[in-house]
Design an enzyme around this catalytic site. Structure first.
Site, PDB file in Angstrom:
ATOM      1  N   GLU A 172       7.733  11.002  10.169  1.00 62.11           N
ATOM      2  CA  GLU A 172       6.351  10.634  10.966  1.00 62.11           C
ATOM      3  C   GLU A 172       5.869  12.302  11.160  1.00 62.11           C
ATOM      4  O   GLU A 172       5.528  12.794  12.352  1.00 62.11           O
ATOM      5  CB  GLU A 172       6.638  10.229  12.434  1.00 62.11           C
ATOM      6  CG  GLU A 172       5.631   9.857  13.026  1.00 62.11           C
ATOM      7  CD  GLU A 172       4.395   9.310  12.784  1.00 62.11           C
ATOM      8  OE1 GLU A 172       4.236   8.358  11.553  1.00 62.11           O
ATOM      9  OE2 GLU A 172       3.324   9.748  13.158  1.00 62.11           O
TER      10      GLU A 172
ATOM     11  N   GLU B 183      -7.496   8.597   6.079  1.00 63.17           N
ATOM     12  CA  GLU B 183      -7.720   9.235   7.271  1.00 63.17           C
ATOM     13  C   GLU B 183      -8.452  10.571   7.239  1.00 63.17           C
ATOM     14  O   GLU B 183      -7.664  11.582   7.566  1.00 63.17           O
ATOM     15  CB  GLU B 183      -6.539   9.304   8.281  1.00 63.17           C
ATOM     16  CG  GLU B 183      -6.092   7.646   8.610  1.00 63.17           C
ATOM     17  CD  GLU B 183      -4.924   7.733   9.682  1.00 63.17           C
ATOM     18  OE1 GLU B 183      -4.472   8.847  10.089  1.00 63.17           O
ATOM     19  OE2 GLU B 183      -4.764   6.727  10.099  1.00 63.17           O
TER      20      GLU B 183
ATOM     21  N   ARG C 275       0.659  -1.314  -0.137  1.00 66.86           N
ATOM     22  CA  ARG C 275       0.100   0.056   0.085  1.00 66.86           C
ATOM     23  C   ARG C 275       0.700   1.237   0.150  1.00 66.86           C
ATOM     24  O   ARG C 275       1.733   1.568   1.036  1.00 66.86           O
ATOM     25  CB  ARG C 275      -0.963  -0.064   1.289  1.00 66.86           C
ATOM     26  CG  ARG C 275      -1.459   1.212   1.415  1.00 66.86           C
ATOM     27  CD  ARG C 275      -2.712   1.116   2.649  1.00 66.86           C
ATOM     28  NE  ARG C 275      -3.383   2.324   2.652  1.00 66.86           N
ATOM     29  CZ  ARG C 275      -3.222   3.188   3.723  1.00 66.86           C
ATOM     30  NH1 ARG C 275      -2.487   3.020   4.675  1.00 66.86           N
ATOM     31  NH2 ARG C 275      -4.179   4.189   3.818  1.00 66.86           N
TER      32      ARG C 275
ATOM     33  N   HIS D 268      -2.892  10.928   0.520  1.00 64.60           N
ATOM     34  CA  HIS D 268      -2.328  10.763   1.902  1.00 64.60           C
ATOM     35  C   HIS D 268      -1.815  12.224   2.307  1.00 64.60           C
ATOM     36  O   HIS D 268      -0.559  12.117   2.287  1.00 64.60           O
ATOM     37  CB  HIS D 268      -1.321   9.654   2.111  1.00 64.60           C
ATOM     38  CG  HIS D 268      -1.098   9.083   3.399  1.00 64.60           C
ATOM     39  ND1 HIS D 268      -1.325   7.782   3.838  1.00 64.60           N
ATOM     40  CD2 HIS D 268      -0.767   9.641   4.336  1.00 64.60           C
ATOM     41  CE1 HIS D 268      -1.122   7.489   4.958  1.00 64.60           C
ATOM     42  NE2 HIS D 268      -0.700   8.613   5.508  1.00 64.60           N
TER      43      HIS D 268
ATOM     44  N   TYR E 201      -4.559   2.137  15.885  1.00 62.69           N
ATOM     45  CA  TYR E 201      -3.313   2.232  16.690  1.00 62.69           C
ATOM     46  C   TYR E 201      -3.527   2.015  18.132  1.00 62.69           C
ATOM     47  O   TYR E 201      -2.847   1.406  18.970  1.00 62.69           O
ATOM     48  CB  TYR E 201      -2.421   3.611  16.513  1.00 62.69           C
ATOM     49  CG  TYR E 201      -2.117   3.627  15.005  1.00 62.69           C
ATOM     50  CD1 TYR E 201      -0.592   3.072  14.716  1.00 62.69           C
ATOM     51  CD2 TYR E 201      -2.688   3.985  13.830  1.00 62.69           C
ATOM     52  CE1 TYR E 201      -0.043   3.113  13.447  1.00 62.69           C
ATOM     53  CE2 TYR E 201      -2.271   3.997  12.621  1.00 62.69           C
ATOM     54  CZ  TYR E 201      -0.737   3.783  12.558  1.00 62.69           C
ATOM     55  OH  TYR E 201      -0.331   3.848  11.000  1.00 62.69           O
TER      56      TYR E 201
ATOM     57  N   ASN F  16      -7.556   1.908   9.695  1.00 61.92           N
ATOM     58  CA  ASN F  16      -6.298   2.084  10.473  1.00 61.92           C
ATOM     59  C   ASN F  16      -6.473   2.122  11.995  1.00 61.92           C
ATOM     60  O   ASN F  16      -7.201   2.714  12.520  1.00 61.92           O
ATOM     61  CB  ASN F  16      -5.744   3.302  10.022  1.00 61.92           C
ATOM     62  CG  ASN F  16      -5.278   3.645   8.672  1.00 61.92           C
ATOM     63  OD1 ASN F  16      -5.320   2.387   7.986  1.00 61.92           O
ATOM     64  ND2 ASN F  16      -4.853   4.491   8.189  1.00 61.92           N
TER      65      ASN F  16
ATOM     66  N   GLU G 126      -3.616  -0.024   8.032  1.00 61.07           N
ATOM     67  CA  GLU G 126      -2.541   0.317   8.806  1.00 61.07           C
ATOM     68  C   GLU G 126      -2.464  -0.041  10.323  1.00 61.07           C
ATOM     69  O   GLU G 126      -3.800   0.153  10.960  1.00 61.07           O
ATOM     70  CB  GLU G 126      -2.372   1.937   9.048  1.00 61.07           C
ATOM     71  CG  GLU G 126      -1.793   2.612   7.983  1.00 61.07           C
ATOM     72  CD  GLU G 126      -1.652   4.111   7.972  1.00 61.07           C
ATOM     73  OE1 GLU G 126      -1.435   4.438   9.118  1.00 61.07           O
ATOM     74  OE2 GLU G 126      -1.771   4.860   7.024  1.00 61.07           O
TER      75      GLU G 126
END
Ligand code: GBH
Length: 471
Positions: A429, A169, A80, A124, A300, A298, A375
């Site tokens: 990041e 997102e 991806r 993105h 986390y 996604n 993700e």
């Protein structure tokens, strides 16, 4: 770690890993690429940790052949990646840039030659700067520009793309970009953030329709970072209502138009003092509600919330420092409480049960909707041993437990088609620059050298085995 049974996944379960253009490519001013909002933002003093930018990043643009070999050596079924809009259409409207398109063509062909399915994300977060100058996502026109760009990508990359993802997102794009301002373009305008929510949703619908007009058989998806919000006190009506508010802003603001064809009434009531939502025009939600072949999820960590008692700083635990304001538009009476640990290097709590909860919830609410974990992963302080090896047992344990949690959701009936580890390699990041490392492959930012961490070897074995080992 407690002893665990091995777990096998279906034969056709897709094992992948993910990256994003601005986080890895570098070559920010090469071959005709135009500036994006992230170039502008990261070059603005004080916006990213250490002033880091994506100018060079992992230099993936120049190291594509080598990175393809890593992808192949891991045995990934799918990779991806995202397409940098300003690389293929520098100004976000008008002419396209053949050199930029050629790069993604080489990437896609390189994947296919190695038997790897290309999963392409169109957006993105790297909006062409010119479109931001014209208003950005709060402006309706951006959705139409996105449609045009998507159609051109469908023509150029054609049926070589296994799965198209319109947006990654949109929660982050809207609320972090336009409300809290910790992401590009760094605006802190709550009403604009809600307009951005709608125009991102609209852009998704327009883009998906455009892709299918070029490629009738195309598989179309969107990736959401759905939030698992839990009440501090489940028996408190006020805390449960705080969860409802966060759920509306974070989850149902997207799931509603995408899958139910309407915005949730409570979202509009909660935010009525911010906007009247008049930017939603007749027919928009029908445009947004195109058929989804799969929902990208996604995941986390989890969130713990309660009704704010009026003291302290509500929202301070949003994981982004919250310097410029809260991303939680209209929810100023909701307080985010730091959930129990353990935590990753981002300060995010580790709780694999949230993965199961989320996938099962979506399955219950939308029983026919296939899901894909696009993700999941964690940043830790990796230590490089003297012999150059990188032992990252915490990342292995995180990935193990979360893959196991995906399996648990499937046991409960969720139709989950695949899992993508974030990330293939350490990268930029966002606001945290190069300080936080999510890769299963380490990147030495001085030399560009890639080194597999223990987690890369471990994940390769998971893929080869089609599941988790007993531990
Ligand atoms: C993803 O976003 C992005 O798609 C990717 O580009 C990025 O590199 C990766 O994750 C890692 O950050 O304060 O505990 O509630 C992640 C979106 C939204 C996830 C905020 C964590 C806050 C955690 N993030 N959320 S917490």
């Amino acid at each position: 770690m407690n002893a665990k049974n091995p777990r096998r996944f279906p034969e056709d379960f897709v094992w992948g890993s993910a990256t994003a253009s601005y986080q890895i490519e570098g070559a920010a001013a090469e071959d005709g690429r135009g500036p994006s909002i992230w170039d502008t933002f990261s070059h603005t003093p004080g916006k990213t940790l250490n002033g880091d930018t994506g100018d060079v990043a992992c230099d993936h643009y120049h190291r594509l052949p080598e990175d393809l070999e890593h992808i192949a050596a891991l045995g990934l079924d799918a990779y991806r990646f995202s397409i940098a809009w300003p690389r293929v259409q520098p100004g976000g409207s008008g002419s396209f840039n053949q050199k930029g398109i050629d790069f993604y063509s080489r990437l896609v062909d390189g994947l296919l030659e190695r038997g790897i399915k290309p999963v392409a994300t169109l957006y993105h977060w790297d909006l062409p700067q010119e479109l931001e100058d014209a208003g950005g996502w709060p402006s309706r026109d951006t959705a139409y520009r996105f449609e045009e760009y998507a159609e051109q990508m469908a023509r150029q990359l054609g049926d070589r793309i296994h799965l198209w993802t319109t947006l990654n997102e949109p929660w982050c794009s809207a609320y972090l970009g336009y409300a809290s301002g910790v992401h590009a373009p760094g605006r802190t305008e709550p009403a604009a953030a809600l307009a951005a929510v709608h125009h991102l949703n609209l852009g998704h619908g327009l883009a998906g329709r455009a892709i299918r007009s070029v490629l009738p058989g195309a598989q179309v998806s969107i990736t959401l970072n759905l939030h698992v919000a839990r009440p501090v006190d489940p028996s408190s009506v006020a805390d449960v209502d705080a969860v409802r508010k966060i759920d509306a802003l974070a989850n149902r603001a997207f799931l509603g138009p995408l899958l139910d064809g309407r915005y949730p009434a409570d979202l509009w009531e909660d935010t009525a003092h911010v906007t009247d939502w008049s930017f939603v025009r007749d027919g928009d939600t029908a445009t947004i509600q195109i058929p989804l072949d799969v929902l990208g999820v996604n995941y986390y960590s989890t969130n713990l919330v309660r009704r704010w008692d009026g003291t302290g700083d509500p929202g301070a635990a949003d994981g982004h420092g919250n310097a410029a304001g809260s991303p939680w538009v209209g929810a100023s009476d909701v307080e985010f409480v730091r959930p129990p640990g353990p935590y990753t290097a981002m300060g995010w709590n580790i709780d694999a049960s949230g993965m199961t909860e989320l996938l099962v919830r979506i399955h219950r609410e939308y029983p026919d909707l296939p899901q894909m974990v696009t993700e999941n992963g964690a940043a830790f302080e990796d230590v490089v041993a003297d012999d150059g090896s990188i032992h990252d047992p915490k990342r292995i344990s995180y990935l193990h437990d979360h893959i196991d949690a995906v399996g648990a959701a499937m046991d409960d009936g969720a139709d989950v088609r695949g899992y993508f580890a974030w990330s293939l390699m350490d990268n930029f990041e966002w606001s945290y620059g190069y300080d936080r490392r999510f890769g299963i492959i380490r990147v030495d930012y001085d030399t560009g050298q890639r080194t597999w961490k223990d987690s890369a070897y471990w994940y390769r074995d998971v893929i080869a085995r089609g599941g988790l080992p007993a531990t």
